[in-house]
Design an enzyme around this catalytic site. Sequence first.
Site, PDB file in Angstrom:
ATOM      1  N   ASP A   9      25.317  -0.320 141.071  1.00  0.00           N
ATOM      2  CA  ASP A   9      26.609  -0.049 141.710  1.00  0.00           C
ATOM      3  C   ASP A   9      26.992  -1.224 142.590  1.00  0.00           C
ATOM      4  OD1 ASP A   9      24.280   0.617 143.336  1.00  0.00           O
ATOM      5  OD2 ASP A   9      25.766   0.985 144.895  1.00  0.00           O
ATOM      6  N   ASP A  32       3.306  -2.413 142.212  1.00  0.00           N
ATOM      7  CA  ASP A  32       4.444  -3.280 142.497  1.00  0.00           C
ATOM      8  C   ASP A  32       4.801  -4.070 141.241  1.00  0.00           C
ATOM      9  OD1 ASP A  32       6.038  -5.596 143.552  1.00  0.00           O
ATOM     10  OD2 ASP A  32       5.573  -4.557 145.418  1.00  0.00           O
ATOM     11  N   GLU A  77       6.638   2.327 139.570  1.00  0.00           N
ATOM     12  CA  GLU A  77       7.177   2.700 140.889  1.00  0.00           C
ATOM     13  C   GLU A  77       6.082   2.467 141.935  1.00  0.00           C
ATOM     14  OE1 GLU A  77      10.248   3.789 142.291  1.00  0.00           O
ATOM     15  OE2 GLU A  77       8.945   3.591 144.046  1.00  0.00           O
ATOM     16  N   ASP A  89      16.906  -2.056 144.324  1.00  0.00           N
ATOM     17  CA  ASP A  89      17.286  -2.272 145.727  1.00  0.00           C
ATOM     18  C   ASP A  89      18.003  -3.623 145.839  1.00  0.00           C
ATOM     19  OD1 ASP A  89      16.023   0.109 146.532  1.00  0.00           O
ATOM     20  OD2 ASP A  89      14.080  -0.893 146.570  1.00  0.00           O
ATOM     21  N   GLU A  93      10.692   0.907 132.556  1.00  0.00           N
ATOM     22  CA  GLU A  93      11.726   1.026 133.595  1.00  0.00           C
ATOM     23  C   GLU A  93      11.071   0.614 134.913  1.00  0.00           C
ATOM     24  OE1 GLU A  93      15.121   4.052 135.367  1.00  0.00           O
ATOM     25  OE2 GLU A  93      13.127   4.847 135.010  1.00  0.00           O
ATOM     26  N   GLU A 115      19.292   8.840 138.397  1.00  0.00           N
ATOM     27  CA  GLU A 115      19.648   9.661 139.554  1.00  0.00           C
ATOM     28  C   GLU A 115      20.713   8.968 140.430  1.00  0.00           C
ATOM     29  OE1 GLU A 115      16.662  11.863 141.206  1.00  0.00           O
ATOM     30  OE2 GLU A 115      17.287  11.533 143.268  1.00  0.00           O
ATOM     31  N   TYR A 116      20.511   7.694 140.706  1.00  0.00           N
ATOM     32  CA  TYR A 116      21.494   6.958 141.521  1.00  0.00           C
ATOM     33  C   TYR A 116      22.836   6.884 140.808  1.00  0.00           C
ATOM     34  CZ  TYR A 116      18.681   5.434 145.458  1.00  0.00           C
ATOM     35  OH  TYR A 116      17.956   5.400 146.635  1.00  0.00           O
ATOM     36  N   GLU A 117      22.775   6.670 139.527  1.00  0.00           N
ATOM     37  CA  GLU A 117      24.010   6.568 138.732  1.00  0.00           C
ATOM     38  C   GLU A 117      24.829   7.867 138.825  1.00  0.00           C
ATOM     39  OE1 GLU A 117      23.032   5.198 134.860  1.00  0.00           O
ATOM     40  OE2 GLU A 117      25.002   5.632 134.015  1.00  0.00           O
TER      41      GLU A 117
HETATM   42  C1  LIG Z   1      17.342   2.426 144.633  1.00  0.00           C
HETATM   43  S1  LIG Z   1      16.005   3.181 143.819  1.00  0.00           S
HETATM   44  C2  LIG Z   1      16.614   3.496 142.188  1.00  0.00           C
HETATM   45  C3  LIG Z   1      15.830   4.544 141.469  1.00  0.00           C
HETATM   46  C4  LIG Z   1      16.205   4.808 139.996  1.00  0.00           C
HETATM   47  N1  LIG Z   1      15.949   3.655 139.167  1.00  0.00           N
HETATM   48  C5  LIG Z   1      17.633   5.273 139.831  1.00  0.00           C
HETATM   49  O1  LIG Z   1      18.442   4.509 139.269  1.00  0.00           O
HETATM   50  O2  LIG Z   1      17.947   6.395 140.240  1.00  0.00           O
HETATM   51  C6  LIG Z   1      14.921   1.786 143.555  1.00  0.00           C
HETATM   52  C7  LIG Z   1      13.478   2.188 143.328  1.00  0.00           C
HETATM   53  O3  LIG Z   1      12.739   1.019 142.977  1.00  0.00           O
HETATM   54  C8  LIG Z   1      11.488   1.032 143.643  1.00  0.00           C
HETATM   55  N2  LIG Z   1      11.081  -0.380 143.801  1.00  0.00           N
HETATM   56  C9  LIG Z   1      11.747  -1.356 144.448  1.00  0.00           C
HETATM   57  N3  LIG Z   1      11.086  -2.523 144.403  1.00  0.00           N
HETATM   58  C10 LIG Z   1       9.951  -2.270 143.681  1.00  0.00           C
HETATM   59  C11 LIG Z   1       8.849  -3.073 143.292  1.00  0.00           C
HETATM   60  N4  LIG Z   1       8.776  -4.368 143.640  1.00  0.00           N
HETATM   61  N5  LIG Z   1       7.865  -2.506 142.570  1.00  0.00           N
HETATM   62  C12 LIG Z   1       7.928  -1.181 142.237  1.00  0.00           C
HETATM   63  N6  LIG Z   1       8.943  -0.371 142.587  1.00  0.00           N
HETATM   64  C13 LIG Z   1       9.946  -0.902 143.299  1.00  0.00           C
HETATM   65  C14 LIG Z   1      11.782   1.715 144.966  1.00  0.00           C
HETATM   66  O4  LIG Z   1      10.607   2.242 145.543  1.00  0.00           O
HETATM   67  C15 LIG Z   1      12.786   2.787 144.540  1.00  0.00           C
HETATM   68  O5  LIG Z   1      12.151   3.981 144.187  1.00  0.00           O
END
Ligand SMILES: C[S@@+](CC[C@H](N)C(=O)[O-])C[C@H]1O[C@@H](n2cnc3c(N)ncnc32)[C@H](O)[C@@H]1O
Length: 213
Positions: free
Chosen positions: A154, A96, A69, A118, A44, A193-195
């Site tokens: 979303d 990353d 993450e 994001d 994930e 969580e976002y869902e």
């Molecule tokens: C909007 S949150 C969604 C979290 C989770 N997947 C959910 O659906 O509840 C996006 C997450 O992706 C991480 N993220 C974004 N770009 C990333 C990258 N290039 N590498 C690692 N993590 C990343 C952000 O730090 C954030 O915690």
Amino acid sequence: MRLRRKPNAQQMVQEHPRVVNNPQTYKGKWHSHLFKRDRPLYLELGTGKGQFLSQACLEQPSVNWIGVERIEEVLLQALQKADDTECENLRFLWMDVKLLSEVFAPGEVDRIYLHFSDPWPKTRHTKRRLTYSSFLQQYRKVLKENGEVLLKTDNEGLFDFSLEQLEQAGYRLIESTRDLYHSPYLSGNIATEYETKFTSRGMPIYYLKAQPL
Ligand SMILES: C[S@@+](CC[C@H](N)C(=O)[O-])C[C@H]1O[C@@H](n2cnc3c(N)ncnc32)[C@H](O)[C@@H]1O
């Protein structure tokens, strides 16, 4: 994602037994040297606070799960949830996503989940979207033949962008809906969580599954 900086978060993450430090050393050896069991490997990417993985590792114990993450304070929360489960099949990488192909060998990964990535709506940030072509090329590299990318969001703009990029990058669309919760694909779904937040507001969830050709 709003979060409070925690001064010792980096150290706590690095010392946590579920976090794999120096993940490059396991490239090509995740099954044999880390999990010590030859099971499908599911990632994930952008795991956030870990709601999905802490449920998925329980519901699917015959899978090796890895969450990626890059923000340590967020990862710490995922680690706490994971520890509540006592799942032995769940690990995390504090890194990353752009480093993915340095960490996994060609054909080593069975499935990649992108959950509420994001959206980076500004054009100048297009390359940061996790479905931008350079990311899709990396996923293709590490995925097995018949490996899959599953996406939920979303955000209609990110969904449309992802459909375009997947087609251009030579992926085949296997499943797709603009309203997961009123579709045949809901069965077996584990909410992130976002869902949970978006569905509680009655918002539709966009979903797709694709395979590199
Ligand atoms: C909007 S949150 C969604 C979290 C989770 N997947 C959910 O659906 O509840 C996006 C997450 O992706 C991480 N993220 C974004 N770009 C990333 C990258 N290039 N590498 C690692 N993590 C990343 C952000 O730090 C954030 O915690």
